[in-house]
Motif scaffolding. Structure first.
Motif, PDB file in Angstrom:
ATOM      1  N   VAL A   1      -7.367  14.414   2.128  1.00  0.00           N
ATOM      2  CA  VAL A   1      -7.029  14.645   0.567  1.00  0.00           C
ATOM      3  C   VAL A   1      -7.520  15.606  -0.255  1.00  0.00           C
ATOM      4  N   VAL A   2      -8.857  15.993  -0.004  1.00  0.00           N
ATOM      5  CA  VAL A   2      -9.461  17.140  -0.641  1.00  0.00           C
ATOM      6  C   VAL A   2      -8.558  18.474  -0.102  1.00  0.00           C
ATOM      7  N   GLU A   3      -8.215  18.606   1.007  1.00  0.00           N
ATOM      8  CA  GLU A   3      -7.555  19.525   1.282  1.00  0.00           C
ATOM      9  C   GLU A   3      -6.226  20.070   0.967  1.00  0.00           C
ATOM     10  N   LEU A   4      -5.367  18.591   0.872  1.00  0.00           N
ATOM     11  CA  LEU A   4      -4.137  18.432   0.383  1.00  0.00           C
ATOM     12  C   LEU A   4      -4.244  19.007  -1.275  1.00  0.00           C
ATOM     13  N   SER A   5      -5.342  18.505  -1.807  1.00  0.00           N
ATOM     14  CA  SER A   5      -5.504  18.797  -3.358  1.00  0.00           C
ATOM     15  C   SER A   5      -5.667  20.294  -3.270  1.00  0.00           C
ATOM     16  N   ARG A   6      -6.498  20.812  -2.527  1.00  0.00           N
ATOM     17  CA  ARG A   6      -6.716  22.497  -2.595  1.00  0.00           C
ATOM     18  C   ARG A   6      -5.459  22.780  -2.413  1.00  0.00           C
ATOM     19  N   LEU A   7      -4.645  22.751  -1.470  1.00  0.00           N
ATOM     20  CA  LEU A   7      -3.335  23.443  -1.050  1.00  0.00           C
ATOM     21  C   LEU A   7      -2.420  23.428  -2.277  1.00  0.00           C
ATOM     22  N   SER A   8      -2.167  22.230  -2.510  1.00  0.00           N
ATOM     23  CA  SER A   8      -1.323  21.963  -3.928  1.00  0.00           C
ATOM     24  C   SER A   8      -1.758  22.691  -4.987  1.00  0.00           C
ATOM     25  N   GLY A   9      -2.680  22.667  -5.436  1.00  0.00           N
ATOM     26  CA  GLY A   9      -3.620  23.390  -6.484  1.00  0.00           C
ATOM     27  C   GLY A   9      -3.267  24.812  -6.313  1.00  0.00           C
ATOM     28  N   GLU A  10      -3.464  25.390  -5.221  1.00  0.00           N
ATOM     29  CA  GLU A  10      -3.241  26.877  -5.118  1.00  0.00           C
ATOM     30  C   GLU A  10      -1.900  27.286  -4.961  1.00  0.00           C
ATOM     31  N   MET A  11      -0.850  26.254  -4.521  1.00  0.00           N
ATOM     32  CA  MET A  11       0.537  26.558  -4.548  1.00  0.00           C
ATOM     33  C   MET A  11       0.961  26.686  -6.246  1.00  0.00           C
ATOM     34  N   LEU A  12       0.314  25.656  -7.020  1.00  0.00           N
ATOM     35  CA  LEU A  12       0.488  25.709  -8.479  1.00  0.00           C
ATOM     36  C   LEU A  12       0.136  27.144  -8.935  1.00  0.00           C
ATOM     37  N   ILE A  13      -1.038  27.465  -8.765  1.00  0.00           N
ATOM     38  CA  ILE A  13      -1.543  28.563  -9.476  1.00  0.00           C
ATOM     39  C   ILE A  13      -0.862  30.021  -8.889  1.00  0.00           C
TER      40      ILE A  13
ATOM     41  N   GLN B   1       0.877  24.823   5.410  1.00  0.00           N
ATOM     42  CA  GLN B   1      -0.489  23.855   5.830  1.00  0.00           C
ATOM     43  C   GLN B   1      -0.136  22.556   4.919  1.00  0.00           C
ATOM     44  N   PHE B   2       0.291  22.475   3.836  1.00  0.00           N
ATOM     45  CA  PHE B   2       0.470  21.117   3.069  1.00  0.00           C
ATOM     46  C   PHE B   2       1.325  20.118   4.008  1.00  0.00           C
ATOM     47  N   LEU B   3       2.502  20.599   4.460  1.00  0.00           N
ATOM     48  CA  LEU B   3       3.291  19.911   5.131  1.00  0.00           C
ATOM     49  C   LEU B   3       2.739  19.633   6.599  1.00  0.00           C
ATOM     50  N   ARG B   4       1.916  20.398   7.246  1.00  0.00           N
ATOM     51  CA  ARG B   4       1.674  19.867   8.493  1.00  0.00           C
ATOM     52  C   ARG B   4       0.328  18.926   8.181  1.00  0.00           C
ATOM     53  N   LEU B   5      -0.271  19.063   7.068  1.00  0.00           N
ATOM     54  CA  LEU B   5      -1.451  17.951   6.877  1.00  0.00           C
ATOM     55  C   LEU B   5      -1.014  16.664   6.381  1.00  0.00           C
ATOM     56  N   TRP B   6       0.190  16.713   5.677  1.00  0.00           N
ATOM     57  CA  TRP B   6       1.000  15.348   5.005  1.00  0.00           C
ATOM     58  C   TRP B   6       0.473  14.355   5.945  1.00  0.00           C
ATOM     59  N   ASN B   7       1.133  14.499   7.436  1.00  0.00           N
ATOM     60  CA  ASN B   7       1.141  13.267   8.098  1.00  0.00           C
ATOM     61  C   ASN B   7      -0.258  13.028   8.953  1.00  0.00           C
ATOM     62  N   ASP B   8      -1.452  13.788   8.498  1.00  0.00           N
ATOM     63  CA  ASP B   8      -2.684  13.433   8.761  1.00  0.00           C
ATOM     64  C   ASP B   8      -3.587  12.336   8.027  1.00  0.00           C
ATOM     65  N   LEU B   9      -2.739  12.019   6.811  1.00  0.00           N
ATOM     66  CA  LEU B   9      -3.369  11.294   5.955  1.00  0.00           C
ATOM     67  C   LEU B   9      -3.968   9.882   6.612  1.00  0.00           C
ATOM     68  N   PRO B  10      -5.207   9.551   6.693  1.00  0.00           N
ATOM     69  CA  PRO B  10      -5.543   8.276   7.621  1.00  0.00           C
ATOM     70  C   PRO B  10      -5.203   6.963   6.852  1.00  0.00           C
ATOM     71  N   LEU B  11      -5.458   5.788   7.448  1.00  0.00           N
ATOM     72  CA  LEU B  11      -4.954   4.587   6.938  1.00  0.00           C
ATOM     73  C   LEU B  11      -6.539   3.991   6.541  1.00  0.00           C
ATOM     74  N   TRP B  12      -6.572   3.111   5.586  1.00  0.00           N
ATOM     75  CA  TRP B  12      -7.763   2.591   5.224  1.00  0.00           C
ATOM     76  C   TRP B  12      -7.492   0.988   5.444  1.00  0.00           C
ATOM     77  N   ASP B  13      -6.768   0.266   4.241  1.00  0.00           N
ATOM     78  CA  ASP B  13      -6.386  -1.209   4.504  1.00  0.00           C
ATOM     79  C   ASP B  13      -5.183  -1.173   3.760  1.00  0.00           C
ATOM     80  N   PRO B  14      -4.616  -2.602   3.766  1.00  0.00           N
ATOM     81  CA  PRO B  14      -3.298  -2.612   3.302  1.00  0.00           C
ATOM     82  C   PRO B  14      -3.380  -2.525   1.853  1.00  0.00           C
ATOM     83  N   VAL B  15      -4.494  -2.593   1.201  1.00  0.00           N
ATOM     84  CA  VAL B  15      -4.550  -2.402  -0.342  1.00  0.00           C
ATOM     85  C   VAL B  15      -4.668  -0.989  -0.735  1.00  0.00           C
ATOM     86  N   ILE B  16      -5.474  -0.334  -0.131  1.00  0.00           N
ATOM     87  CA  ILE B  16      -5.904   1.158  -0.509  1.00  0.00           C
ATOM     88  C   ILE B  16      -4.671   1.892   0.147  1.00  0.00           C
ATOM     89  N   ASP B  17      -4.044   1.694   1.222  1.00  0.00           N
ATOM     90  CA  ASP B  17      -3.038   2.533   1.905  1.00  0.00           C
ATOM     91  C   ASP B  17      -1.903   3.021   0.837  1.00  0.00           C
TER      92      ASP B  17
END
Length: 334
Positions: free
Chosen positions: A203-215, A266-282
């Motif tokens: 999530v931190v890396e997706l945020s960085r990539l999205s933020g840098e795209m905005l910049i 990079q964002f699109l490659r990482l998009w599918n790597d988001l882990p699972l937590w539980d049915p409430v958090i996911d």
């Protein structure tokens, strides 16, 4: 003339959406802005040419009316602050930053007589917003705005020193001064996102990539406006690359666009790597990272739907990518 390079290509799977509450919130935000009295030609022109409600409606297409209003008020605050901070010295930059932070921390405190309107704008933004914001959003607002105002102050120091940063340092300070954390904070308004998600490496890396795209989008799309208003637009990647790589403005723009395209891949490659937590958090986690993608999609279209960057020819420029250089002028007097 110059050709505007393409950043968002056909590989990007998301398309323009707009919040159904846009028109209603736009009327409310404009009335709120006008309630503070005349800001002066420069700020008022910037407000109406930027249409802060539109950008928030494009990047937050599924937010409730109340949360869209909070986000619209926040973007209005940021826009006014950006115009106030434009070109001021380090001392004044610190004073303005302190006013904003004090107003957000103390939404019920009477503002000092004679204080600039930004104090009341910041205070009313959060005084209304806190009533409907999630616990996570309430907890993270101060940190987001602290990073933002500190970076804007550091940019004032750079202007005094005529300092052109390295590419990496530039991206770091622009992450702050472009209020990326504040932008992503708006995603959290309806979400109680646990720290284990917010701080997860993916999530931190997706945020960085999205933020840098905005910049990088902003550096390209705003450069013509900035080169007209400033002798040297120090805080723009085009200037940074021209300075360090000794290249032309067109070459610097294409390099910046390629930096954007690489982050998009990079964002699109990482998009599918988001882990699972539980049915409430996911589903909450998925909504947050969808919000990161929505910011890139929405702002891209916004640049070509307002007059701030390309004026009345914005639709034509969106299609043919050809832009006429603006003549130099004094932004303070504009």
């Amino acid at each position: 003339m110059f050709r505007l390079p393409t950043t968002l290509n056909d590989e990007w799977p998301w398309h323009r959406e707009i919040n159904p509450h846009y028109e209603e919130v736009k009327i409310e935000t404009e009335a709120w802005f006008q309630n503070f009295g005349p800001f002066g030609t420069k700020i008022e022109k910037a407000f109406y040419r930027a249409n802060p409600t539109l950008v928030m409606a494009l990047v937050l297409p599924r937010h409730s009316k109340e949360h869209l209003r909070t986000a619209s008020d926040m973007m209005t605050l940021m826009l006014i602050y950006d115009e106030y901070a434009d070109g001021v010295d380090l001392t004044l930059a610190r004073e303005v930053a302190a006013i904003i932070m004090d107003a957000i921390q103390n939404p019920n405190k009477a503002r000092p007589v004679g204080e600039i309107a930004l104090g009341r704008v910041a205070q009313q933004f959060w005084g209304r917003g806190v009533k409907t914001a999630s616990v996570t959003a309430q907890r993270r607002l101060f940190e987001a705005f602290s990073l933002y105002t500190n970076a804007v102050t550091e940019e004032a120091r750079d202007r005094e020193d005529q300092n052109i940063r390295s590419v990496d340092d530039h991206l770091t300070i622009r992450f702050g001064s472009a209020a990326i954390d504040g932008c992503f904070w708006a995603i959290l308004l309806p979400l109680d996102l646990p720290d284990e998600v917010f701080l997860h490496p993916v999530v931190v890396e997706l945020s960085r990539l999205s933020g840098e795209m905005l910049i990088l989008d902003n550096e390209i799309f705003s450069y013509n406006k900035e080169q007209a208003e400033e002798e040297i637009p120090l805080h723009n990647m085009i200037t940074v690359l021209m300075h360090h790589d000794k290249c032309s403005v067109e070459q610097a723009m294409e390099k910046t666009a390629e930096m954007h395209r690489e982050r998009s891949r990079q964002f699109l490659r990482l998009w599918n790597d988001l882990p699972l937590w539980d049915p409430v958090i996911d589903p909450i986690a998925r909504k947050y990272v969808q919000g990161l993608a929505d910011w890139e999609t929405g702002t891209y279209y916004w640049y070509f739907e307002v007059d701030r960057y390309f004026g009345p020819k914005r639709e034509e420029i969106y299609k043919n990518r050809m832009v006429t250089w603006l003549p130099k002028y004094n932004s303070v007097a504009a």
